[in-house]
Design a protein around this motif. Structure first.
Motif, PDB file in Angstrom:
ATOM      1  N   LYS A  22       0.829  -1.204   0.000  1.00 52.84           N
ATOM      2  CA  LYS A  22       0.000   0.000   0.000  1.00 52.84           C
ATOM      3  C   LYS A  22       0.863   1.253   0.000  1.00 52.84           C
ATOM      4  CE  LYS A  22      -3.936   2.283   2.089  1.00 52.84           C
ATOM      5  NZ  LYS A  22      -5.066   2.191   3.022  1.00 52.84           N
ATOM      6  N   LEU A  23       1.932   1.233   0.782  1.00 56.74           N
ATOM      7  CA  LEU A  23       2.834   2.384   0.847  1.00 56.74           C
ATOM      8  C   LEU A  23       3.395   2.711  -0.531  1.00 56.74           C
ATOM      9  CD1 LEU A  23       4.203   4.379   2.831  1.00 56.74           C
ATOM     10  CD2 LEU A  23       6.101   2.755   2.978  1.00 56.74           C
ATOM     11  N   LEU A  24       3.742   1.670  -1.298  1.00 51.85           N
ATOM     12  CA  LEU A  24       4.275   1.877  -2.649  1.00 51.85           C
ATOM     13  C   LEU A  24       3.188   2.323  -3.615  1.00 51.85           C
ATOM     14  CD1 LEU A  24       6.410   1.532  -4.940  1.00 51.85           C
ATOM     15  CD2 LEU A  24       5.692  -0.881  -5.050  1.00 51.85           C
ATOM     16  N   LEU A  25       2.066   1.608  -3.635  1.00 48.55           N
ATOM     17  CA  LEU A  25       1.074   1.808  -4.689  1.00 48.55           C
ATOM     18  C   LEU A  25       0.221   3.056  -4.508  1.00 48.55           C
ATOM     19  CD1 LEU A  25      -0.107  -1.872  -5.245  1.00 48.55           C
ATOM     20  CD2 LEU A  25       1.484  -0.528  -6.629  1.00 48.55           C
ATOM     21  N   LYS A  26       0.037   3.494  -3.278  1.00 47.97           N
ATOM     22  CA  LYS A  26      -0.825   4.658  -3.090  1.00 47.97           C
ATOM     23  C   LYS A  26      -0.242   5.919  -3.716  1.00 47.97           C
ATOM     24  CE  LYS A  26       0.767   6.189   1.493  1.00 47.97           C
ATOM     25  NZ  LYS A  26       0.372   6.384   2.912  1.00 47.97           N
ATOM     26  N   ARG A  27       1.079   5.906  -3.991  1.00 51.52           N
ATOM     27  CA  ARG A  27       1.714   7.055  -4.643  1.00 51.52           C
ATOM     28  C   ARG A  27       1.485   7.050  -6.148  1.00 51.52           C
ATOM     29  NH1 ARG A  27       6.277   5.278  -1.608  1.00 51.52           N
ATOM     30  NH2 ARG A  27       7.418   4.875  -3.533  1.00 51.52           N
ATOM     31  N   HIS A  28       0.990   5.913  -6.679  1.00 54.94           N
ATOM     32  CA  HIS A  28       0.870   5.765  -8.130  1.00 54.94           C
ATOM     33  C   HIS A  28      -0.563   5.496  -8.600  1.00 54.94           C
ATOM     34  CE1 HIS A  28       5.289   5.510  -8.512  1.00 54.94           C
ATOM     35  NE2 HIS A  28       5.233   4.791  -7.395  1.00 54.94           N
ATOM     36  N   ALA A  29      -1.379   4.869  -7.757  1.00 57.39           N
ATOM     37  CA  ALA A  29      -2.738   4.495  -8.149  1.00 57.39           C
ATOM     38  C   ALA A  29      -3.760   5.495  -7.635  1.00 57.39           C
ATOM     39  CB  ALA A  29      -3.061   3.095  -7.621  1.00 57.39           C
ATOM     40  N   LYS A  30      -4.950   5.436  -8.194  1.00 54.79           N
ATOM     41  CA  LYS A  30      -6.035   6.313  -7.751  1.00 54.79           C
ATOM     42  C   LYS A  30      -6.436   5.997  -6.313  1.00 54.79           C
ATOM     43  CE  LYS A  30     -10.738   7.744  -8.988  1.00 54.79           C
ATOM     44  NZ  LYS A  30     -11.836   7.577  -9.975  1.00 54.79           N
ATOM     45  N   SER A  31      -6.568   4.675  -6.000  1.00 55.02           N
ATOM     46  CA  SER A  31      -6.868   4.270  -4.627  1.00 55.02           C
ATOM     47  C   SER A  31      -6.357   2.863  -4.396  1.00 55.02           C
ATOM     48  CB  SER A  31      -8.373   4.330  -4.346  1.00 55.02           C
ATOM     49  OG  SER A  31      -9.058   3.341  -5.077  1.00 55.02           O
ATOM     50  N   VAL A  32      -6.021   2.548  -3.147  1.00 55.24           N
ATOM     51  CA  VAL A  32      -5.514   1.233  -2.785  1.00 55.24           C
ATOM     52  C   VAL A  32      -6.188   0.789  -1.495  1.00 55.24           C
ATOM     53  CG1 VAL A  32      -3.493  -0.160  -2.201  1.00 55.24           C
ATOM     54  CG2 VAL A  32      -3.264   1.728  -3.828  1.00 55.24           C
ATOM     55  N   ASP A  33      -6.873  -0.344  -1.541  1.00 54.70           N
ATOM     56  CA  ASP A  33      -7.473  -0.929  -0.342  1.00 54.70           C
ATOM     57  C   ASP A  33      -6.741  -2.209   0.001  1.00 54.70           C
ATOM     58  OD1 ASP A  33      -9.344   1.084  -0.244  1.00 54.70           O
ATOM     59  OD2 ASP A  33     -10.887  -0.048  -1.313  1.00 54.70           O
ATOM     60  N   ILE A  34      -6.633  -2.499   1.294  1.00 52.31           N
ATOM     61  CA  ILE A  34      -5.982  -3.730   1.722  1.00 52.31           C
ATOM     62  C   ILE A  34      -6.932  -4.532   2.603  1.00 52.31           C
ATOM     63  CG2 ILE A  34      -3.650  -2.804   1.551  1.00 52.31           C
ATOM     64  CD1 ILE A  34      -3.674  -2.316   4.558  1.00 52.31           C
ATOM     65  N   GLU A  35      -6.770  -5.849   2.580  1.00 52.27           N
ATOM     66  CA  GLU A  35      -7.620  -6.719   3.387  1.00 52.27           C
ATOM     67  C   GLU A  35      -6.854  -7.988   3.750  1.00 52.27           C
ATOM     68  OE1 GLU A  35      -9.913  -8.229   5.754  1.00 52.27           O
ATOM     69  OE2 GLU A  35     -10.706  -6.364   4.881  1.00 52.27           O
ATOM     70  N   LYS A  36      -6.892  -8.327   5.026  1.00 52.21           N
ATOM     71  CA  LYS A  36      -6.190  -9.511   5.504  1.00 52.21           C
ATOM     72  C   LYS A  36      -7.035 -10.770   5.375  1.00 52.21           C
ATOM     73  CE  LYS A  36      -3.729 -11.218   9.595  1.00 52.21           C
ATOM     74  NZ  LYS A  36      -3.357 -10.942  10.998  1.00 52.21           N
ATOM     75  N   ASN A  37      -8.347 -10.639   5.453  1.00 55.24           N
ATOM     76  CA  ASN A  37      -9.254 -11.786   5.480  1.00 55.24           C
ATOM     77  C   ASN A  37      -9.838 -12.048   4.089  1.00 55.24           C
ATOM     78  OD1 ASN A  37     -11.110 -13.755   5.977  1.00 55.24           O
ATOM     79  ND2 ASN A  37     -12.408 -12.533   7.337  1.00 55.24           N
ATOM     80  N   PRO A  38      -9.445 -13.146   3.423  1.00 50.80           N
ATOM     81  CA  PRO A  38      -9.955 -13.402   2.070  1.00 50.80           C
ATOM     82  C   PRO A  38     -11.454 -13.699   2.040  1.00 50.80           C
ATOM     83  CG  PRO A  38      -8.738 -15.298   2.878  1.00 50.80           C
ATOM     84  CD  PRO A  38      -8.519 -14.203   3.874  1.00 50.80           C
ATOM     85  N   GLN A  39     -12.037 -14.033   3.196  1.00 49.68           N
ATOM     86  CA  GLN A  39     -13.473 -14.312   3.240  1.00 49.68           C
ATOM     87  C   GLN A  39     -14.304 -13.096   2.824  1.00 49.68           C
ATOM     88  OE1 GLN A  39     -14.770 -17.272   3.878  1.00 49.68           O
ATOM     89  NE2 GLN A  39     -12.862 -18.305   4.460  1.00 49.68           N
ATOM     90  N   LYS A  40     -13.704 -11.918   2.901  1.00 52.07           N
ATOM     91  CA  LYS A  40     -14.414 -10.697   2.541  1.00 52.07           C
ATOM     92  C   LYS A  40     -14.350 -10.392   1.039  1.00 52.07           C
ATOM     93  CE  LYS A  40     -13.830  -8.509   7.078  1.00 52.07           C
ATOM     94  NZ  LYS A  40     -13.343  -7.325   7.811  1.00 52.07           N
ATOM     95  N   LEU A  41     -13.623 -11.244   0.307  1.00 46.30           N
ATOM     96  CA  LEU A  41     -13.446 -10.988  -1.122  1.00 46.30           C
ATOM     97  C   LEU A  41     -14.750 -10.889  -1.912  1.00 46.30           C
ATOM     98  CD1 LEU A  41     -10.276 -12.909  -2.362  1.00 46.30           C
ATOM     99  CD2 LEU A  41     -10.967 -10.602  -2.991  1.00 46.30           C
ATOM    100  N   PRO A  42     -15.701 -11.816  -1.751  1.00 48.27           N
ATOM    101  CA  PRO A  42     -16.934 -11.716  -2.547  1.00 48.27           C
ATOM    102  C   PRO A  42     -17.636 -10.368  -2.397  1.00 48.27           C
ATOM    103  CG  PRO A  42     -16.803 -13.866  -1.518  1.00 48.27           C
ATOM    104  CD  PRO A  42     -15.684 -13.054  -0.935  1.00 48.27           C
TER     105      PRO A  42
END
Length: 456
Positions: A22-42
């Motif tokens: 996130k630290l790297l990509l937030k400087r280049h992308a419009k937005s960056v979200d992170i999630e530790k729990n894959p169950q929330k993917l759907p």
């Protein structure tokens, strides 16, 4: 789409990986979200309007088998088949990453990653399938792409005299309705040749139906080939046409006919002789109008002598015999085949690999190719996915060897692959540990440990 316009989601159970990405990509992308729990993917995929997802291949409960990564990749693509997904994997999991790409992932990155390479991979992924197709409706474009893919899959590459003679005979036979049997080792292209005969026949606009007889159980044989009526057996919920009926007016291709038991051979012979089928559970015969092509990798004449294959059935199916030579007997075709598959897989996987070195061509022509064209196809596919250069070199292709562990047509020996890649990197950077480690996506300490492990 440009990276600066993209909404990115990162899924990984390692908090440090999430934070660093996130630290790297937030400087280049419009937005960056992170999630530790894959169950929330759907929920996130359905509601987040993301352009790209970075997905770990292994989670805490899964350790390192990759099963959860494949599961969540499937779930993502079920929800949004067009979603760009880049798999995050450790160095030793490259084979799983290749499987992931074949399953629909756009690309993969090795951790620990090099920032510039990660950004380049994401930028390239965002550009995939975003260009071209102007003026073509989505449905029409899909049909067009499917047709092209099918034609590519069935293309026969032939520059050798042996293959030219086979094709000459096949095309002369195609104009008739004569039954054809195609003989040849596994991987020589029997299905492609059968389709070639069909495409050059007067039945070309009608169905081409393939049946793998080697995969049919005794109990399913009649129902699958001849069809059944409702109530014929427990699971027969409705009337169903068999494969012979499905091929009406066209061609039916019976692959691996040598695997049939004698009782099933007798049933097939009756249908071929009478030119009609009777569905299981019915007394009504249905007339057939099909062209028959069969194939086997077995010595069918020897089977007749040993009385494991009916001679009268062989007479019925081999009006014309086409014998496909193994790749070791048509070395003139190797360069053309390799180039054909290079172009096909470079496009499929969006890789900038566009040439094969003369040294690699020489290596390929000296190899025996026990798996024939199928082995060559798989070898080029893997080389295209793994190569970091625009030209494939001898070290990019993993072939069976009498002097060490081997890559088969179905998979790699990962330790041998890892050792080979380390040797290649060390040669490229003239023994510079720092540069080689950076190229491999490893720390210096990790590279030293592997070099000690392999005695390098």
């Amino acid at each position: 789409m440009q990276l600066s316009e993209a909404k990115i989601l990162i899924i990984d159970d390692d908090v440090d990986v999430l934070s660093a990405a996130k630290l790297l990509l937030k400087r280049h992308a419009k937005s960056v979200d992170i999630e530790k729990n894959p169950q929330k993917l759907p929920f996130l995929v359905t509601n987040g309007e993301y352009n790209l997802i970075l997905l770990d291949m292994n989670f805490t409960r899964d350790v390192n088998s990759g099963r959860e990564g494949f599961h969540w990749l499937d779930r993502i693509l079920d929800i949004n088949p067009k979603m760009k997904v880049i798999m995050i994997t450790a160095y030793g999991d490259i084979e799983m990453a290749i499987r992931a790409i074949k399953s629909g992932a756009t690309d993969f990155v090795l951790k620990p990653w090099e920032n510039e390479k990660l950004l380049a991979t994401i930028s390239a992924a965002l550009l995939v399938n975003n260009a071209g197709g102007a003026g073509i409706a989505p449905e029409e474009k899909t049909k067009e792409e499917t047709k092209k893919a099918k034609n590519n899959a069935d293309t026969i590459v032939a520059t050798s005299d042996a293959m030219k003679q086979v094709l000459f005979t096949a095309e002369r036979v195609a104009a008739t309705d004569a039954n054809v049997i195609i003989l040849g080792e596994n991987g020589t292209g029997k299905t492609q040749l059968a389709r070639h005969v069909h495409q050059h026949s007067q039945r070309a606009e009608k169905p081409f139906v393939t049946v793998d007889l080697g995969a049919l159980s005794e109990s399913l044989f009649e129902s699958e080939l001849f069809g059944h009526v409702k109530g014929a057996f427990t699971d027969a919920k409705e009337d169903r046409a068999g494969r012979f009926e499905e091929a009406k007016g066209g061609t039916i291709f019976l692959d691996e006919i040598g695997n049939l038991s004698l009782p099933l051979q007798a049933k097939l012979l009756t249908v071929i002789q009478d030119r009609k089928v009777t569905r299981v559970g019915s007394n009504k015969s249905i007339a057939l109008d099909v062209r028959l092509i069969c194939a086997t990798n077995m010595n069918i004449e020897k089977m007749v002598q040993e009385k494991t294959f009916r001679q009268d059935l062989l007479y019925r199916i081999n009006t014309i015999e086409l014998d496909l030579p193994p790749l070791r007997e048509r070395h003139e075709d190797i360069s053309a085949l390799a180039d054909f598959y290079l172009k096909q897989f470079s496009k499929k996987y969006n890789r900038p690999v566009n040439d094969i070195s003369s040294a690699l061509i020489k290596k390929m022509q000296q190899y025996n190719w026990p798996g024939n064209i199928r082995e060559l196809q798989h070898a080029i596919e893997r080389a295209v996915i793994l190569s970091q250069e625009k030209t494939l070199q001898p070290d990019d292709l993993f072939l069976k060897s009498a002097t060490g562990p081997a890559a088969t047509a179905t998979g790699f020996d990962l330790e041998n692959m890892e050792k080979t890649l380390i040797v290649k990197a060390m040669k490229r950077f003239n023994g510079n540990i720092t540069d080689a480690a950076r190229e491999l996506g490893l720390s210096r300490a990790a590279l030293y440990r592997r070099m000690e492990k392999y005695g390098l």
